[in-house]
Design a protein around this motif. Structure first.
Motif, PDB file in Angstrom:
ATOM      1  N   ARG A 169       3.059   8.883  -0.170  1.00  0.00           N
ATOM      2  CA  ARG A 169       2.177  10.012  -0.411  1.00  0.00           C
ATOM      3  C   ARG A 169       2.324  10.998   0.731  1.00  0.00           C
ATOM      4  O   ARG A 169       2.663  10.616   1.843  1.00  0.00           O
ATOM      5  N   THR A 204      -6.340   8.292  -1.667  1.00  0.00           N
ATOM      6  CA  THR A 204      -6.487   8.354  -0.220  1.00  0.00           C
ATOM      7  C   THR A 204      -7.322   9.560   0.159  1.00  0.00           C
ATOM      8  O   THR A 204      -7.009  10.675  -0.259  1.00  0.00           O
ATOM      9  N   GLY A 245      -4.813   3.485  -5.027  1.00  0.00           N
ATOM     10  CA  GLY A 245      -4.059   4.166  -3.985  1.00  0.00           C
ATOM     11  C   GLY A 245      -4.637   5.506  -3.576  1.00  0.00           C
ATOM     12  O   GLY A 245      -4.103   6.169  -2.679  1.00  0.00           O
ATOM     13  N   ALA A 280       1.418   3.737   0.393  1.00  0.00           N
ATOM     14  CA  ALA A 280       0.198   3.445  -0.355  1.00  0.00           C
ATOM     15  C   ALA A 280       0.473   2.430  -1.434  1.00  0.00           C
ATOM     16  O   ALA A 280       1.567   1.875  -1.511  1.00  0.00           O
ATOM     17  N   ALA A 281      -0.519   2.245  -2.283  1.00  0.00           N
ATOM     18  CA  ALA A 281      -0.391   1.272  -3.359  1.00  0.00           C
ATOM     19  C   ALA A 281       0.853   1.556  -4.193  1.00  0.00           C
ATOM     20  O   ALA A 281       1.303   2.689  -4.282  1.00  0.00           O
ATOM     21  N   GLN A 282       1.406   0.564  -4.804  1.00  0.00           N
ATOM     22  CA  GLN A 282       2.593   0.665  -5.652  1.00  0.00           C
ATOM     23  C   GLN A 282       3.821   1.164  -4.882  1.00  0.00           C
ATOM     24  O   GLN A 282       4.792   1.613  -5.478  1.00  0.00           O
ATOM     25  N   ARG A 284      -9.669   0.290   4.134  1.00  0.00           N
ATOM     26  CA  ARG A 284      -9.243  -0.113   2.788  1.00  0.00           C
ATOM     27  C   ARG A 284     -10.456  -0.534   1.983  1.00  0.00           C
ATOM     28  O   ARG A 284     -11.354  -1.198   2.510  1.00  0.00           O
ATOM     29  N   VAL A 322      -8.491   4.345   1.961  1.00  0.00           N
ATOM     30  CA  VAL A 322      -7.475   4.107   0.942  1.00  0.00           C
ATOM     31  C   VAL A 322      -7.998   3.106  -0.084  1.00  0.00           C
ATOM     32  O   VAL A 322      -8.480   2.030   0.278  1.00  0.00           O
ATOM     33  N   SER A 344      -7.507   0.299  -2.532  1.00  0.00           N
ATOM     34  CA  SER A 344      -6.436  -0.685  -2.705  1.00  0.00           C
ATOM     35  C   SER A 344      -6.120  -0.912  -4.176  1.00  0.00           C
ATOM     36  O   SER A 344      -5.136  -1.556  -4.500  1.00  0.00           O
TER      37      SER A 344
END
Ligand SMILES: [Zn+2]
Ligand SMILES: [Zn+2]
Length: 165
Positions: A89, A108, A106, A83-85, A139, A101, A103
């Motif tokens: 997860r 979800t 993050g 996921a983001a960063q 997304r 998700v 963007s």
């Protein structure tokens, strides 16, 4: 969305039998770590899970949480999502489902759409290997992020406002 007590019980029950079948000991820590993932559909990352479990097991280490999560992954009790960063997860929903998700943050969320199961797999994708399941990831920007003004991400600059002459 909150997971119902019934569903949590069902997940924990399944976890117990999977551990038993694999010959792995159930410990209170393992139970608690799994419960922390199973009680939410937030798809938390390891540090969030760690913070939750630490409330009941103050001596638990982040390392133990990670090792247990990878064990759960090996046992098929959780799925992992990038996921983001770049934080992994964990998802205790083992039924077929898809994801929305965000963007930006993050976040979800699960959703079910049976027609996605009958998606035609293109030859270009089949060429990569054997397809085992279909997971659609949408997304976008989640409602919480949509409400936040975009400049909030630059929080540091905001503080200077009061100092303006
Ligand atoms: Zn968001
Ligand atoms: Zn999910």
């Amino acid at each position: 969305m909150k997971i119902t007590e019934d569903e949590i019980r069902r997940r924990v029950g399944r976890f117990k039998s999977v551990l038993k079948a694999a010959g792995i000991k159930m410990t209170p820590q393992r139970a608690e770590i799994f419960r922390e993932v199973a009680r939410t559909d937030d798809h938390p990352d390891a540090e969030t899970i760690f913070r939750g479990v630490r409330r009941r097991f103050p001596s638990i280490s982040l390392d133990t949480v990670y090792r247990t999560l990878w064990l759960l992954d090996d046992l098929g009790m959780v799925a992992t999502l990038g996921a983001a960063q770049g934080r992994t997860r964990f998802d205790a929903n083992t039924d077929s489902h898809h994801h929305f998700v965000c963007s930006r943050c993050g976040a979800t969320r699960d959703f079910i759409e049976s027609s996605y199961g009958s998606l035609e797999i293109p030859d270009s994708a089949r060429g990569f290997g054997q397809v085992e399941r279909v997971h659609v990831e949408l997304r976008g920007i989640c409602l919480a992020c949509l409400k936040k003004p975009k400049t909030k991400r630059l929080g540091a600059f905001h503080h200077g406002k009061e100092n303006k002459p």
